[in-house]
Design an enzyme around this catalytic site. Sequence first.
Site, mmCIF file in Angstrom:
data_model
loop_
_atom_site.group_PDB
_atom_site.id
_atom_site.type_symbol
_atom_site.label_atom_id
_atom_site.label_comp_id
_atom_site.label_asym_id
_atom_site.label_seq_id
_atom_site.Cartn_x
_atom_site.Cartn_y
_atom_site.Cartn_z
ATOM 1 N N TYR A 11 0.820 -1.215 0.000
ATOM 2 C CA TYR A 11 0.000 0.000 0.000
ATOM 3 C C TYR A 11 0.856 1.268 0.000
ATOM 4 O O TYR A 11 0.381 2.343 -0.329
ATOM 5 C CB TYR A 11 -0.932 0.039 1.218
ATOM 6 C CG TYR A 11 -2.050 -0.983 1.187
ATOM 7 C CD1 TYR A 11 -2.308 -1.735 0.041
ATOM 8 C CD2 TYR A 11 -2.854 -1.191 2.292
ATOM 9 C CE1 TYR A 11 -3.323 -2.674 0.016
ATOM 10 C CE2 TYR A 11 -3.883 -2.131 2.264
ATOM 11 C CZ TYR A 11 -4.107 -2.870 1.119
ATOM 12 O OH TYR A 11 -5.118 -3.801 1.090
ATOM 13 N N LYS B 125 3.206 -15.389 2.547
ATOM 14 C CA LYS B 125 3.152 -16.118 1.274
ATOM 15 C C LYS B 125 4.608 -16.388 0.903
ATOM 16 O O LYS B 125 5.092 -16.013 -0.178
ATOM 17 C CB LYS B 125 2.418 -15.249 0.237
ATOM 18 C CG LYS B 125 2.088 -15.937 -1.060
ATOM 19 C CD LYS B 125 0.936 -16.916 -0.955
ATOM 20 C CE LYS B 125 0.751 -17.637 -2.286
ATOM 21 N NZ LYS B 125 -0.116 -18.819 -2.190
ATOM 22 N N ASP C 66 -3.375 -17.974 1.648
ATOM 23 C CA ASP C 66 -4.521 -18.628 1.006
ATOM 24 C C ASP C 66 -5.114 -19.691 1.931
ATOM 25 O O ASP C 66 -6.324 -19.814 2.083
ATOM 26 C CB ASP C 66 -4.140 -19.214 -0.367
ATOM 27 C CG ASP C 66 -2.770 -19.867 -0.385
ATOM 28 O OD1 ASP C 66 -2.000 -19.680 0.579
ATOM 29 O OD2 ASP C 66 -2.457 -20.576 -1.351
ATOM 30 N N ASP D 147 -5.675 -6.681 5.792
ATOM 31 C CA ASP D 147 -6.863 -5.955 5.341
ATOM 32 C C ASP D 147 -7.970 -6.953 4.985
ATOM 33 O O ASP D 147 -9.116 -6.849 5.430
ATOM 34 C CB ASP D 147 -6.451 -5.132 4.099
ATOM 35 C CG ASP D 147 -7.521 -4.131 3.692
ATOM 36 O OD1 ASP D 147 -8.578 -4.090 4.335
ATOM 37 O OD2 ASP D 147 -7.291 -3.406 2.710
ATOM 38 N N ASP E 161 -11.336 -8.453 7.603
ATOM 39 C CA ASP E 161 -12.735 -8.309 7.185
ATOM 40 C C ASP E 161 -13.424 -9.673 7.137
ATOM 41 O O ASP E 161 -14.580 -9.811 7.534
ATOM 42 C CB ASP E 161 -12.824 -7.652 5.800
ATOM 43 C CG ASP E 161 -13.033 -6.144 5.923
ATOM 44 O OD1 ASP E 161 -12.668 -5.593 6.989
ATOM 45 O OD2 ASP E 161 -13.551 -5.522 4.984
#
Length: 352
Positions: A135, A186, A218, A242, A246
């Site tokens: 980001y 990852k 994942d 992020d 959620d």
Amino acid sequence: MKIAVLPGDGIGPEIVAQAVKILKALNLNLEMTEAPIGGAGYEAAGDPLPDATLKLAKESDAVLLGAVGDWKYDKLERHLRPERGLLRIRKELNLFANLRPALLYPELADASTLKPEVVSGLDLMIIRELTGDIYFGQPRGISTLENGEREGINTMRYTESEIRRIGRVAFDIAMKRNKKVCSVDKANVLETTELWRQVMIELSAEYPEVELSHMYVDNAAMQLIRAPKQFDVMVTGNIFGDILSDEASMLTGSIGMLPSASLDANNKGMYEPSHGSAPDIAGKDIANPLATILSAAMMLRYTFNDEANALKIENAVKKTLAQGYRTADIATEGCKKVGCNAMGDAVVAALQ
Ligand code: NAD
């Protein structure tokens, strides 16, 4: 203990008023000062983060925030929009650690879309790094290649010290909980997260009591739905956090129940519900104030180191739910349906 109280927009003022009521009922030595942010800041001073609000926030030990945003500001220039105020205050206060608990009280197990036995009693803490990663990494942007085709670029990057800093937050919090940290990365594909994993392993040597595990993002997304109760503390970078936070928030069924905290290196923090300003229900006294009330409990725990009063608030919320009080978003048949203000009163009564 100084608290900057920033109600913001939409349901912000209604829900923050309930949290303030609970803090006052505890009779602590708190100095609470209110200031506008978001759309309210724009209305008051032409700026979603007025200078006076930022000054107050910097001088305070903690910030209690409602929410910002309203569709009526969508046409403003980007730098004047309410959300800009939120992004700027997070940056100005160097809030790099975002704590999002996902907690499902057994009384609300039916509110989740998952089977009650999968989620009932869930108590998970997701810790997301908030100021680095793809980001913020450079280079970034959209450019045109020599052949005329457009190309978009973002850069995933973390320094060792940034990883260690967020890792330490996770291990420290795990020490106060069930002493398990799952680091999500990852590392099989991304070098940035290969470094992430190495640093987490190095750091774990300082916390022999904490069990560290690793999971690819994942798989973590899958495990959160399959068996979320296997987790105690999850720590991850900005983009993975992020998405996973959620996802985790939805395990509990209602966004009106979930608090959050964002901390700096000295445990100064900004505390706010995970949901937005809900302009669709603003001013109707039907919003659920519990996420904001639970955010105030987190404030006592993480910034003021007052575990006893944090627990007192959390237990009062549990008692209120056990007594059958529900706002519209979590209402079930046979419950005592109440508005925002009455829910605040019920929690105050349960504190006694
Ligand atoms: P939202 O979270 O405000 O609302 C989503 C849905 O959940 C709505 O139906 C709303 O009524 C409901 N809801 C949210 N909080 C509730 C509560 N406490 N009690 C009962 N129901 C509740 O998200 P949105 O509708 O996508 O966004 C509305 C505004 O909020 C936008 O301007 C957005 O930019 C802003 N927003 C702000 C924040 C923040 O301040 N941190 C976060 C997300 C969205």
